[in-house]
Design an enzyme around this catalytic site. Sequence first.
Site, PDB file in Angstrom:
ATOM      1  N   GLY A  12     -30.620 -33.753  21.773  1.00 26.71           N
ATOM      2  CA  GLY A  12     -29.585 -33.155  22.603  1.00 26.71           C
ATOM      3  C   GLY A  12     -29.189 -31.751  22.198  1.00 26.71           C
ATOM      4  N   ASN A  14     -30.255 -28.910  23.388  1.00 26.81           N
ATOM      5  CA  ASN A  14     -30.010 -28.089  24.588  1.00 26.81           C
ATOM      6  C   ASN A  14     -28.670 -28.456  25.221  1.00 26.81           C
ATOM      7  OD1 ASN A  14     -32.252 -26.167  25.436  1.00 26.81           O
ATOM      8  ND2 ASN A  14     -33.422 -27.981  24.827  1.00 26.81           N
ATOM      9  N   MET A  98     -36.495 -37.756  28.858  1.00 25.29           N
ATOM     10  CA  MET A  98     -37.940 -38.027  28.903  1.00 25.29           C
ATOM     11  C   MET A  98     -38.265 -39.186  29.832  1.00 25.29           C
ATOM     12  SD  MET A  98     -38.697 -35.511  27.092  1.00 25.29           S
ATOM     13  CE  MET A  98     -40.369 -35.516  26.491  1.00 25.29           C
ATOM     14  N   HIS A 117     -38.370 -27.187  30.361  1.00 24.00           N
ATOM     15  CA  HIS A 117     -39.680 -27.668  29.941  1.00 24.00           C
ATOM     16  C   HIS A 117     -40.235 -26.683  28.904  1.00 24.00           C
ATOM     17  CE1 HIS A 117     -43.432 -29.850  30.240  1.00 24.00           C
ATOM     18  NE2 HIS A 117     -44.064 -28.692  30.306  1.00 24.00           N
ATOM     19  N   LEU A 152     -43.900 -33.438  39.185  1.00 19.14           N
ATOM     20  CA  LEU A 152     -43.467 -33.314  37.782  1.00 19.14           C
ATOM     21  C   LEU A 152     -43.656 -31.895  37.243  1.00 19.14           C
ATOM     22  CD1 LEU A 152     -42.529 -34.949  35.239  1.00 19.14           C
ATOM     23  CD2 LEU A 152     -44.963 -35.090  34.637  1.00 19.14           C
ATOM     24  N   ASP A 153     -42.579 -31.345  36.648  1.00 19.66           N
ATOM     25  CA  ASP A 153     -42.603 -30.026  36.009  1.00 19.66           C
ATOM     26  C   ASP A 153     -43.026 -28.910  36.960  1.00 19.66           C
ATOM     27  OD1 ASP A 153     -41.746 -31.220  33.652  1.00 19.66           O
ATOM     28  OD2 ASP A 153     -43.782 -31.542  32.931  1.00 19.66           O
ATOM     29  N   THR A 180     -35.211 -22.381  19.906  1.00 19.65           N
ATOM     30  CA  THR A 180     -34.093 -21.432  19.761  1.00 19.65           C
ATOM     31  C   THR A 180     -33.924 -20.612  21.043  1.00 19.65           C
ATOM     32  OG1 THR A 180     -35.491 -19.755  18.747  1.00 19.65           O
ATOM     33  CG2 THR A 180     -34.346 -21.217  17.252  1.00 19.65           C
ATOM     34  N   GLU A 182     -34.809 -21.775  24.058  1.00 12.75           N
ATOM     35  CA  GLU A 182     -34.300 -22.714  25.072  1.00 12.75           C
ATOM     36  C   GLU A 182     -32.770 -22.704  25.070  1.00 12.75           C
ATOM     37  OE1 GLU A 182     -36.054 -26.644  25.209  1.00 12.75           O
ATOM     38  OE2 GLU A 182     -37.860 -25.940  24.217  1.00 12.75           O
TER      39      GLU A 182
HETATM   40  C1  GAR Z   1     -36.841 -29.595  24.374  1.00  9.64           C
HETATM   41  O1  GAR Z   1     -37.799 -28.828  23.717  1.00  9.64           O
HETATM   42  C2  GAR Z   1     -37.148 -29.680  25.852  1.00  9.64           C
HETATM   43  O2  GAR Z   1     -37.710 -28.508  26.362  1.00  9.64           O
HETATM   44  C3  GAR Z   1     -38.148 -30.805  25.872  1.00  9.64           C
HETATM   45  O3  GAR Z   1     -37.671 -31.735  24.954  1.00  9.64           O
HETATM   46  C4  GAR Z   1     -36.927 -31.064  23.936  1.00  9.64           C
HETATM   47  C5  GAR Z   1     -35.566 -31.702  23.857  1.00  9.64           C
HETATM   48  O4  GAR Z   1     -34.852 -31.209  22.783  1.00  9.64           O
HETATM   49  N1  GAR Z   1     -38.259 -31.353  27.180  1.00  9.64           N
HETATM   50  C6  GAR Z   1     -39.387 -31.876  27.659  1.00  9.64           C
HETATM   51  O5  GAR Z   1     -40.418 -31.950  27.016  1.00  9.64           O
HETATM   52  C7  GAR Z   1     -39.292 -32.383  29.080  1.00  9.64           C
HETATM   53  N2  GAR Z   1     -40.580 -32.626  29.621  1.00  9.64           N
HETATM   54  P1  GAR Z   1     -33.273 -31.447  22.690  1.00  9.64           P
HETATM   55  O6  GAR Z   1     -33.038 -32.950  22.900  1.00  9.64           O
HETATM   56  O7  GAR Z   1     -32.931 -31.055  21.294  1.00  9.64           O
HETATM   57  O8  GAR Z   1     -32.587 -30.617  23.724  1.00  9.64           O
END
Ligand code: GAR
Length: 196
Positions: A12, A14, A98, A117, A152-153, A180, A182
């Site tokens: 979590g 992000n 996910m 993503h 998807l994506d 970082t 993101e």
């Molecule tokens: C992040 O890197 C996000 O971009 C990726 O999962 C991670 C979650 O990190 N998302 C995907 O791969 C979606 N297909 P977080 O839980 O620390 O935010």
Amino acid sequence: MKNIVILISGGGSNMAAIVNTAQREHWSDKYGARVAAVISNKADTKGLVFAREHGIATEVLDHKAFASREDFDAALAEVIDRFDTPGHPVLVVLAGFMRILTPGFVAHYAGRLTNIHPSLLPAFTGLHTHQRALDAGCKFAGATVHLVTAELDHGPILDQAVVPVLPGDTADTLAARILTQEHLIYPRAVAQLLQK
Ligand code: GAR
């Protein structure tokens, strides 16, 4: 007040970046918006602890408890829609969530469902993006914030960040460098959506 509901499956970070930015930038005063709830399909994630510590409502909806993808998504939508306010449909932010969502779920939130993503879309949809970027010999990698559509994506790109791939990078070091970034682009993209 416009409510934002963030969906997570794990760390979590992000989600935390969005919550921290919303507080720092006073989104409630500026945009009449707040992070109202964090929903996880996994119990006991770090992200849920962070959300609770910040006074945000949390829900756990374990996908394994549902007979089908449709049943899970219907239950998820039922929880999310509790956060609709008159004239202000909830904004749904996928942050490391996910799960593949059903077309019905995606259609219900069309235009107000975002995802981040960890690749420069349209390259490397799906999983293992960092290793695939390394294997392909990419000199640059990054992350993309986009509106979610049934494919998807895919979906309209809202923001992207680019980082260099450095000699000796592993999937983990590259992932950390991208993460970082993101944390900068996701809050920024959400803030821009709130201004529309
Ligand atoms: C992040 O890197 C996000 O971009 C990726 O999962 C991670 C979650 O990190 N998302 C995907 O791969 C979606 N297909 P977080 O839980 O620390 O935010």
